[in-house]
Design a protein around this motif. Structure first.
Motif, short mmCIF file in Angstrom:
data_model
loop_
_atom_site.label_atom_id
_atom_site.label_comp_id
_atom_site.label_asym_id
_atom_site.label_seq_id
_atom_site.Cartn_x
_atom_site.Cartn_y
_atom_site.Cartn_z
N ARG A 137 0.86 -1.17 0.00
CA ARG A 137 0.00 0.00 0.00
C ARG A 137 0.90 1.23 0.00
O ARG A 137 2.13 1.12 0.05
CB ARG A 137 -0.96 -0.02 1.19
CG ARG A 137 -0.33 -0.03 2.57
CD ARG A 137 -1.41 0.03 3.64
NE ARG A 137 -0.88 -0.05 5.00
CZ ARG A 137 -0.39 0.99 5.67
NH1 ARG A 137 -0.31 2.18 5.08
NH2 ARG A 137 0.05 0.84 6.90
N LEU A 138 0.32 2.42 -0.07
CA LEU A 138 1.11 3.65 -0.18
C LEU A 138 2.05 3.81 1.02
O LEU A 138 3.18 4.25 0.87
CB LEU A 138 0.18 4.86 -0.30
CG LEU A 138 -0.73 4.88 -1.54
CD1 LEU A 138 -1.64 6.11 -1.52
CD2 LEU A 138 0.10 4.85 -2.81
N GLY A 139 1.56 3.45 2.21
CA GLY A 139 2.41 3.53 3.40
C GLY A 139 3.62 2.63 3.30
O GLY A 139 4.73 2.99 3.73
N ASP A 140 3.43 1.45 2.72
CA ASP A 140 4.55 0.53 2.54
C ASP A 140 5.56 1.07 1.54
O ASP A 140 6.78 0.95 1.73
CB ASP A 140 4.04 -0.84 2.05
CG ASP A 140 3.30 -1.61 3.12
OD1 ASP A 140 3.77 -1.61 4.27
OD2 ASP A 140 2.25 -2.19 2.82
N LEU A 141 5.07 1.66 0.47
CA LEU A 141 5.97 2.22 -0.54
C LEU A 141 6.81 3.35 0.05
O LEU A 141 8.02 3.45 -0.22
CB LEU A 141 5.16 2.73 -1.74
CG LEU A 141 4.45 1.66 -2.58
CD1 LEU A 141 3.54 2.31 -3.61
CD2 LEU A 141 5.48 0.76 -3.27
N ALA A 142 6.18 4.19 0.87
CA ALA A 142 6.91 5.31 1.48
C ALA A 142 7.93 4.84 2.51
O ALA A 142 9.01 5.42 2.64
CB ALA A 142 5.91 6.28 2.12
N ALA A 143 7.59 3.76 3.24
CA ALA A 143 8.47 3.27 4.31
C ALA A 143 9.41 2.17 3.84
O ALA A 143 10.22 1.67 4.62
CB ALA A 143 7.62 2.76 5.47
N ASN A 144 9.28 1.75 2.58
CA ASN A 144 10.09 0.66 2.04
C ASN A 144 9.88 -0.63 2.82
O ASN A 144 10.82 -1.33 3.17
CB ASN A 144 11.58 1.04 2.05
CG ASN A 144 12.42 0.18 1.11
OD1 ASN A 144 11.96 -0.20 0.03
ND2 ASN A 144 13.63 -0.13 1.50
N THR A 145 8.60 -0.92 3.09
CA THR A 145 8.25 -2.13 3.85
C THR A 145 7.35 -3.03 3.01
O THR A 145 6.83 -2.62 1.97
CB THR A 145 7.51 -1.77 5.15
OG1 THR A 145 6.34 -0.99 4.84
CG2 THR A 145 8.41 -0.99 6.08
N VAL A 146 7.17 -4.24 3.47
CA VAL A 146 6.32 -5.21 2.80
C VAL A 146 5.74 -6.16 3.85
O VAL A 146 6.39 -6.40 4.88
CB VAL A 146 7.12 -6.00 1.73
CG1 VAL A 146 8.21 -6.84 2.37
CG2 VAL A 146 6.20 -6.88 0.89
N VAL A 147 4.55 -6.65 3.63
CA VAL A 147 3.93 -7.63 4.53
C VAL A 147 4.16 -9.01 3.93
O VAL A 147 3.81 -9.24 2.76
CB VAL A 147 2.43 -7.35 4.73
CG1 VAL A 147 1.81 -8.41 5.64
CG2 VAL A 147 2.23 -5.96 5.34
#
Length: 227
Positions: A137-147
């Motif tokens: 999601r957009l938050g993941d893209l900004a934080a460079n994270t993944v579930v």
């Protein structure tokens, strides 16, 4: 069989980890579990503070606000990337390279939930998940994270010779995966190369006469622990 795509991360030890991002469905289910928990706690807070009148309601609103915004951050940083909902669905949030999520990344991805929620009920977030190959999601893209799905390779004790032995230090999920993959590759590596890779783990094999065998023992213990 999962429909989610997978991707590979190469560790410094030269071992390839295959990671499976969690798709929108399982993430939504985890979110609903966490939403139910937050709703229950919020209701309890209101009930406990209602007797104080307007002051109690004001305090309750402040506590509910903090609960809503810092509930995921608290659990992600203290429970290896898992809120209660994620733990129930066996998924976790991590950096894109599968390393543990950092405090800054956790704060960023959760503060941006307000953007993901737009225009209605995580519309932008769902669209982003469907349009990115790692379901970010957009938050993941900004934080460079993944579930990611929290699962270890299925492996039997019979696939390599070892005596189960626990590690002397706590191991993160990627480290556990690396050890099991190392044991799996026993037949494809020369004895010398196995020892070279084992020595790179440093504290895990300190004072061990056969570092590679010791790592296989730990891998065997991990398999038994997660079966």
């Amino acid at each position: 069989m999962r429909l989610d795509t997978t991707y590979t991360v190469n560790t410094p030890e030269g071992i390839a980890l295959e990671l499976s991002p969690a798709g929108p469905v399982v993430r939504t289910l985890a979110w609903l579990v966490d939403l139910s928990i937050r709703a229950g706690v919020s209701l309890l807070i209101i009930i406990l503070l209602a007797f104080m009148g307007s002051l109690g309601i004001g305090l309750a609103m402040i506590l509910i606000f903090l609960l809503e915004w810092f509930y995921p951050v608290w659990f992600e940083l203290r429970s290896q990337g898992q809120t209660p909902g994620k733990r129930l669905l066996n998924i976790y949030v991590a950096q894109l390279d599968a390393s543990p999520i950092s405090p800054a990344a956790s704060v960023v991805r959760n503060l941006l939930r307000v953007v993901d929620f737009l225009p209605f009920f995580y519309g932008f977030g769902l669209a982003s998940c469907l349009l990115t190959k790692r379901f970010q999601r957009l938050g993941d893209l900004a934080a460079n994270t993944v579930v990611l799905h929290k699962s270890l390779p299925v492996l039997s004790h019979r696939e390599f010779s070892a005596s189960p032995e626990p590690a002397n230090v706590a191991l993160a999920l990627p480290e556990q995966q690396a050890l099991i993959l190392f044991a799996q590759r026993q037949s494809t590596l020369t004895a010398e190369r196995q020892q070279e890779l084992a020595i790179l783990t440093e504290s895990l094999v300190t004072h061990k006469t056969d570092p590679a065998a010791h790592l296989r023992n730990i891998a065997s213990w991990l398999i038994g622990k997660h079966e």
